[in-house]
Design a protein around this motif. Sequence first.
Motif, PDB file in Angstrom:
ATOM      1  N   UNK A  83       0.841  -1.200   0.000  1.00 16.74           N
ATOM      2  CA  UNK A  83       0.000   0.000   0.000  1.00 16.74           C
ATOM      3  C   UNK A  83       0.865   1.235   0.000  1.00 16.74           C
ATOM      4  N   UNK A 100       1.114   4.282  -2.663  1.00 20.17           N
ATOM      5  CA  UNK A 100       0.993   5.705  -2.346  1.00 20.17           C
ATOM      6  C   UNK A 100       2.215   6.456  -2.848  1.00 20.17           C
ATOM      7  N   UNK A 123       2.119   6.909  -6.458  1.00 22.77           N
ATOM      8  CA  UNK A 123       1.130   7.911  -6.853  1.00 22.77           C
ATOM      9  C   UNK A 123       1.683   9.310  -6.615  1.00 22.77           C
ATOM     10  N   UNK A 154       2.152  12.077  -9.357  1.00 21.35           N
ATOM     11  CA  UNK A 154       1.594  13.418  -9.231  1.00 21.35           C
ATOM     12  C   UNK A 154       2.691  14.450  -9.459  1.00 21.35           C
ATOM     13  N   UNK A 155       3.865  14.178  -8.857  1.00 20.74           N
ATOM     14  CA  UNK A 155       4.986  15.091  -9.064  1.00 20.74           C
ATOM     15  C   UNK A 155       5.372  15.113 -10.528  1.00 20.74           C
ATOM     16  N   UNK A 167       3.540  14.564 -13.049  1.00 23.27           N
ATOM     17  CA  UNK A 167       2.546  15.291 -13.838  1.00 23.27           C
ATOM     18  C   UNK A 167       2.817  16.781 -13.818  1.00 23.27           C
ATOM     19  N   UNK A 218      -0.158  -1.691 -10.909  1.00 20.49           N
ATOM     20  CA  UNK A 218      -1.365  -1.757 -11.728  1.00 20.49           C
ATOM     21  C   UNK A 218      -2.192  -0.470 -11.629  1.00 20.49           C
ATOM     22  N   UNK A 219      -2.132   0.213 -10.493  1.00 22.81           N
ATOM     23  CA  UNK A 219      -2.928   1.429 -10.318  1.00 22.81           C
ATOM     24  C   UNK A 219      -2.301   2.654 -10.942  1.00 22.81           C
ATOM     25  N   UNK A 270      -0.531   6.670 -15.196  1.00 25.80           N
ATOM     26  CA  UNK A 270       0.083   7.933 -14.767  1.00 25.80           C
ATOM     27  C   UNK A 270       1.565   7.940 -15.116  1.00 25.80           C
ATOM     28  N   UNK A 276      -8.911   1.207 -10.663  1.00 19.08           N
ATOM     29  CA  UNK A 276      -8.612   0.356 -11.807  1.00 19.08           C
ATOM     30  C   UNK A 276      -9.646   0.509 -12.890  1.00 19.08           C
ATOM     31  N   UNK A 304      -5.722   9.825  -9.019  1.00 15.52           N
ATOM     32  CA  UNK A 304      -5.439  10.970  -8.148  1.00 15.52           C
ATOM     33  C   UNK A 304      -6.684  11.373  -7.371  1.00 15.52           C
TER      34      UNK A 304
END
Lengths: 339, 382
Positions: A1, A5, A8, A12-13, A15, A85-86, A90, B343, B349
Amino acid sequence: MKQALLSICAAALGLTMAGQASAAGTLETVKARGKLVCGVSLATPGFAAPDDKGRMQGFDADICRSIAAAVFGDGDKVEFVPTNINTRFQALQSGEIDVLSRQTTHTFSRDASLGLDFGPTVFYDGQGLMVAKSLGVASAKELTEAAICTLPGTTTAQNISDFFRAINGKFELVVFESPDENRAAFYSGRCEAITSDRSDLASIRAVANNPDDYVVLPETISKEPLAPAFRQNDSNWGDIVSWSVWLLMAAEEKGITQANVDEMLKSEDPDVQRMLGATEELGKMLGLDNNWGHSIIKSVGNYGEVFERNVGEGTRLGLTRGPNALWNAGGLIYSPPIR
Amino acid sequence: MAFLHDMRFRAYFYQVVAIGVVILVGWTMFSTASGNLAKQNIATGFDFLSRPAGFVITEAAIAFEATDTVGRAILVGIANTVKVSLLAAIFGTLLGLAVGIARMSRNPLLARLALVYVELLRNVPLLLYLFLWYSLIILILPPVRQALNLLPGVYLSNSGLVVPAALVESGGSALLACLLGGAVAAFAIRRVSMRKRVATGRSNHGGLIATAAFVLPALLLWLAGGVGISWDFPTAGKFRLTGGLHVRPEFVALLFGLALSVSANVAEIVRAGIQAVNKGQWEAAAALGLARGKTMRLVVLPQALRIIIPPLTNTYLTVFKNSSLAIAIGYPDLVMVSNTVMNQTGQAIETIAIFMGVYLALSIAISLLMNWYNAHVALKER
């Protein structure tokens, strides 16, 4: 997990900085960097997993190598980035990777809403169900009221829900984040059935104590065309990815293999001559070297060789070609003409 | 320019600057990210919450169908998270209180056992315990088709415990009114009797009367036939038991793991709290002739409570956040549902923002509640 995070946050950075990356074309960026950065699975034997020498092996990894070979003439100029996978999309959107070759299903909403485009389908997969033979079930339709184990991956949960809604049956869904727990729950009998892409079911069955105790049911409840993805609005890069894949398929059709590719340079067949760059200048049109086709086959072989080496009947996954046979052998693998 | 040398001005000035910088950085990141997303034609926003979810959640604290919206799916996740954390906090606290007191026992065997219990639970990561409990459940118990029939209608297997479900068919609201009214009456009776007892020093049967006030109205209503209850007995279906109330192994393993981890922390907090109460209190209670058990219950624990509350808040916050480990063993908590949503929609986000927001809001709510309770029981110095 925590890893999810973190990735992600990184996405985000990324992006926030993606503006610069997408200003130049991907081909120039890749050439300037001197290597291709390719997003693959975390560890899926047969598709992308490091071998005991640390070399990334698998079907998806070889797709990456063929693109690198087209650009650099050397299939090893690839950096493999295992993607979650998530956050895989991105990673692509932000410019962290150049190509996503990660058992990714080409769907309408992904194509239309995620700022990316898909190349040709490299693997025709479909979601299936596997049960213990002792259950005496012959069809997925008999599985109403059963408990079904699955991973939260992609559209698996939605497909199985749709399937049982269509036949108006109820079932119990147990979703695991970890593939190990998912398999353990299925082997122990916590669930009557396990559902995933058929290629994945084959690898789950392959690692069971006694693979013969389990049977994959005949129904394919969804279409899962797996395709490489690249950023939208970079049509030159898109062409390079697509034609690298198609060249693998065309080479199988023409009988060009890793072993005979040098001899084939002298072939009389005009198609083969064009593909390998002996005549005309097709590579130049893509901004590549003229021997791009030769380089691809030299580093990974043709489509059939890639398939058999990684997931074919001689491997632990033991998949037959099925829909992934060439079009003239009853399959769906079809390359547009290379001319 | 004298104000530049004013300490108070400087203190405020630096704080304002610090907050300003944080806001500026946050806003810059947000606006560049959304600008880039728009430029790359990536869908943003929260429209996806009103789309149909399309997947089922079997273990749902609130009713859920595949045709419900994504927003409701996330709500189910929140409800599941709250359910398991709340139960784990309650069971863990009760168990931890007992173990903490046992740690202080004069019986060396009991004290050592409690010590071993606490150290074993505190020094191994919770995630490993969750894997252990879950594996034990699914490997030791038989598959559902060979379920153990413990009592008529009660089955135990590696698909969980199935018991008959009670369905209230009529008089449900009357029953609820009786229970609520009883609870209010019981509370009032107990307060009055306590006050009387403090004033007169004589014991009365306040507790007993209060219990009767709570139970009797509902019991009478039921005996008089005011409530129609039908029992839904589990029956053997083709693969598994249908009907009845299912307690699934994923939920049990998670609840068990969380509650045990809470109990080990609470035990240490309780021990520290008891040890912090002045020895003179024990001696004074002994001098008054109170037995050891009564001393603990009436003299020491109420004083220890004041010391226990603040660290207990931490433990409750931890269990709430640790419930996200559910994802490893297949319990559909908020994180698990969010992952499925991510998914399907690709909008990672936004989904991450939602579940971080929910965790933050609920954590702050727990803190506020515990702070309020702390202020309530704290020593009031006048």
